[in-house]
Design a protein around this motif. Structure first.
Motif, PDB file in Angstrom:
ATOM      1  N   ASP A  54      19.360  88.056  32.495  1.00  0.00           N
ATOM      2  CA  ASP A  54      18.632  88.958  33.331  1.00  0.00           C
ATOM      3  C   ASP A  54      17.828  90.132  32.430  1.00  0.00           C
ATOM      4  O   ASP A  54      17.951  90.239  31.308  1.00  0.00           O
ATOM      5  CB  ASP A  54      19.655  89.669  34.093  1.00  0.00           C
ATOM      6  CG  ASP A  54      20.766  90.589  33.424  1.00  0.00           C
ATOM      7  OD1 ASP A  54      20.744  90.564  32.188  1.00  0.00           O
ATOM      8  OD2 ASP A  54      21.277  91.510  33.958  1.00  0.00           O
ATOM      9  N   LYS A  55      16.981  90.689  33.362  1.00  0.00           N
ATOM     10  CA  LYS A  55      16.127  91.715  32.921  1.00  0.00           C
ATOM     11  C   LYS A  55      15.023  91.405  31.714  1.00  0.00           C
ATOM     12  O   LYS A  55      15.054  91.753  30.627  1.00  0.00           O
ATOM     13  CB  LYS A  55      16.685  93.053  32.563  1.00  0.00           C
ATOM     14  CG  LYS A  55      17.437  93.816  33.577  1.00  0.00           C
ATOM     15  CD  LYS A  55      18.153  94.928  32.956  1.00  0.00           C
ATOM     16  CE  LYS A  55      18.767  95.892  34.055  1.00  0.00           C
ATOM     17  NZ  LYS A  55      19.259  96.934  33.573  1.00  0.00           N
ATOM     18  N   LEU A  56      14.807  89.754  31.834  1.00  0.00           N
ATOM     19  CA  LEU A  56      13.905  89.294  30.935  1.00  0.00           C
ATOM     20  C   LEU A  56      12.510  88.788  31.560  1.00  0.00           C
ATOM     21  O   LEU A  56      12.496  88.203  32.688  1.00  0.00           O
ATOM     22  CB  LEU A  56      14.557  87.879  30.451  1.00  0.00           C
ATOM     23  CG  LEU A  56      13.660  87.263  29.180  1.00  0.00           C
ATOM     24  CD1 LEU A  56      13.274  88.025  28.177  1.00  0.00           C
ATOM     25  CD2 LEU A  56      14.373  86.065  28.785  1.00  0.00           C
ATOM     26  N   GLU A  57      11.340  89.216  31.176  1.00  0.00           N
ATOM     27  CA  GLU A  57      10.020  89.063  31.878  1.00  0.00           C
ATOM     28  C   GLU A  57       9.464  88.257  30.682  1.00  0.00           C
ATOM     29  O   GLU A  57       9.269  88.483  29.384  1.00  0.00           O
ATOM     30  CB  GLU A  57       9.468  90.455  32.124  1.00  0.00           C
ATOM     31  CG  GLU A  57       9.794  91.122  33.246  1.00  0.00           C
ATOM     32  CD  GLU A  57       9.934  90.740  34.503  1.00  0.00           C
ATOM     33  OE1 GLU A  57       8.720  89.645  34.887  1.00  0.00           O
ATOM     34  OE2 GLU A  57      10.599  90.925  35.523  1.00  0.00           O
ATOM     35  N   ILE A  58       8.585  87.193  31.270  1.00  0.00           N
ATOM     36  CA  ILE A  58       7.573  86.581  30.575  1.00  0.00           C
ATOM     37  C   ILE A  58       6.085  86.927  30.723  1.00  0.00           C
ATOM     38  O   ILE A  58       5.836  86.506  32.155  1.00  0.00           O
ATOM     39  CB  ILE A  58       7.897  85.133  30.903  1.00  0.00           C
ATOM     40  CG1 ILE A  58       9.388  84.663  30.670  1.00  0.00           C
ATOM     41  CG2 ILE A  58       7.137  84.135  29.578  1.00  0.00           C
ATOM     42  CD1 ILE A  58      10.041  84.731  29.293  1.00  0.00           C
ATOM     43  N   VAL A  59       5.210  87.084  29.839  1.00  0.00           N
ATOM     44  CA  VAL A  59       4.033  87.484  30.094  1.00  0.00           C
ATOM     45  C   VAL A  59       3.079  86.546  29.226  1.00  0.00           C
ATOM     46  O   VAL A  59       3.215  86.341  28.123  1.00  0.00           O
ATOM     47  CB  VAL A  59       3.575  89.005  29.769  1.00  0.00           C
ATOM     48  CG1 VAL A  59       2.050  89.197  29.776  1.00  0.00           C
ATOM     49  CG2 VAL A  59       4.366  90.015  30.805  1.00  0.00           C
ATOM     50  N   THR A  60       2.282  85.668  29.943  1.00  0.00           N
ATOM     51  CA  THR A  60       1.209  85.237  29.198  1.00  0.00           C
ATOM     52  C   THR A  60      -0.198  85.502  29.082  1.00  0.00           C
ATOM     53  O   THR A  60      -0.422  86.306  29.768  1.00  0.00           O
ATOM     54  CB  THR A  60       1.333  83.259  29.932  1.00  0.00           C
ATOM     55  OG1 THR A  60       0.561  83.713  31.298  1.00  0.00           O
ATOM     56  CG2 THR A  60       2.608  82.962  30.253  1.00  0.00           C
ATOM     57  N   GLY A  61      -0.971  84.663  28.209  1.00  0.00           N
ATOM     58  CA  GLY A  61      -2.365  85.094  27.684  1.00  0.00           C
ATOM     59  C   GLY A  61      -2.106  86.467  27.290  1.00  0.00           C
ATOM     60  O   GLY A  61      -3.095  87.534  27.223  1.00  0.00           O
ATOM     61  N   SER A  62      -1.141  86.693  26.325  1.00  0.00           N
ATOM     62  CA  SER A  62      -0.873  88.224  25.705  1.00  0.00           C
ATOM     63  C   SER A  62      -2.185  88.278  24.842  1.00  0.00           C
ATOM     64  O   SER A  62      -2.767  87.493  24.058  1.00  0.00           O
ATOM     65  CB  SER A  62       0.415  88.045  25.069  1.00  0.00           C
ATOM     66  OG  SER A  62       1.365  87.807  25.861  1.00  0.00           O
ATOM     67  N   ASN A  63      -2.630  89.575  24.771  1.00  0.00           N
ATOM     68  CA  ASN A  63      -3.822  89.956  23.827  1.00  0.00           C
ATOM     69  C   ASN A  63      -3.443  91.232  23.220  1.00  0.00           C
ATOM     70  O   ASN A  63      -2.613  91.963  23.714  1.00  0.00           O
ATOM     71  CB  ASN A  63      -5.074  89.980  24.673  1.00  0.00           C
ATOM     72  CG  ASN A  63      -5.277  90.706  25.889  1.00  0.00           C
ATOM     73  OD1 ASN A  63      -4.708  92.152  25.694  1.00  0.00           O
ATOM     74  ND2 ASN A  63      -5.678  90.487  27.069  1.00  0.00           N
ATOM     75  N   LEU A  64      -4.191  91.633  22.097  1.00  0.00           N
ATOM     76  CA  LEU A  64      -3.695  92.935  21.491  1.00  0.00           C
ATOM     77  C   LEU A  64      -4.039  94.075  22.179  1.00  0.00           C
ATOM     78  O   LEU A  64      -2.907  94.977  22.162  1.00  0.00           O
ATOM     79  CB  LEU A  64      -4.816  93.080  20.237  1.00  0.00           C
ATOM     80  CG  LEU A  64      -4.448  94.069  19.293  1.00  0.00           C
ATOM     81  CD1 LEU A  64      -3.126  94.006  18.788  1.00  0.00           C
ATOM     82  CD2 LEU A  64      -5.625  94.142  18.253  1.00  0.00           C
TER      83      LEU A  64
END
Length: 147
Positions: A85-95
């Motif tokens: 739980d309380k886990l988010e995935i963000v794709t296309g990450s950049n600086l």
């Protein structure tokens, strides 16, 4: 505090981490888990161990920043998210995205809102620039000889 895990193919995570260290200094509750072909057999277990450890240290949650939608780091992260739980995935990450979120995460209690902020910042960081726009001149106002 929300914990951050950065992962991606090859040297993506190492490179972003190196740039972050230069710009923002060493960060607590921030870990990288590179996906190298030679370590493919253990990558899922390594990622799960890093997320589990970070989740235990950061009760507000964890965001996993991934390089590419649909790749192995994304797929493994999503499988782990099924169990945590309380886990988010963000794709296309950049600086720029990660730098801003490093400073925004202190005091943040809503990991989902923070992940949504990451997407907005990441999108705003992608722009097209020209010499004329940087110099404050409209593209069509440049002189004929290019000077």
């Amino acid at each position: 505090m929300v914990g951050f895990i950065l992962t991606g193919h090859g040297h993506f995570a190492d490179g972003i981490k190196s740039a972050l260290d230069m710009v923002a200094g060493d960060q607590e509750n921030f870990e990288i888990v590179p996906f190298e072909g030679s370590q493919a057999a253990t990558y899922g277990d390594d990622l799960r161990a890093a997320i589990t450890k970070m989740h235990g240290e950061c009760e507000e949650g964890v965001i996993v920043f991934v390089d590419l939608l649909g790749g192995t780091p994304f797929n493994q992260s999503m499988m782990i998210a099924n169990d945590v739980d309380k886990l988010e995935i963000v794709t296309g990450s950049n600086l720029p995205m990660i730098i801003e979120l490093l400073f925004a995460r202190n005091g943040a209690t809503n990991v989902t809102a923070l992940a949504e902020q990451a997407v907005a910042v990441g999108q705003q960081a992608v722009t097209r620039q020209s010499l004329a726009s940087v110099m404050g001149v409209a593209d069509d106002d440049t002189e004929e000889d290019g000077i």
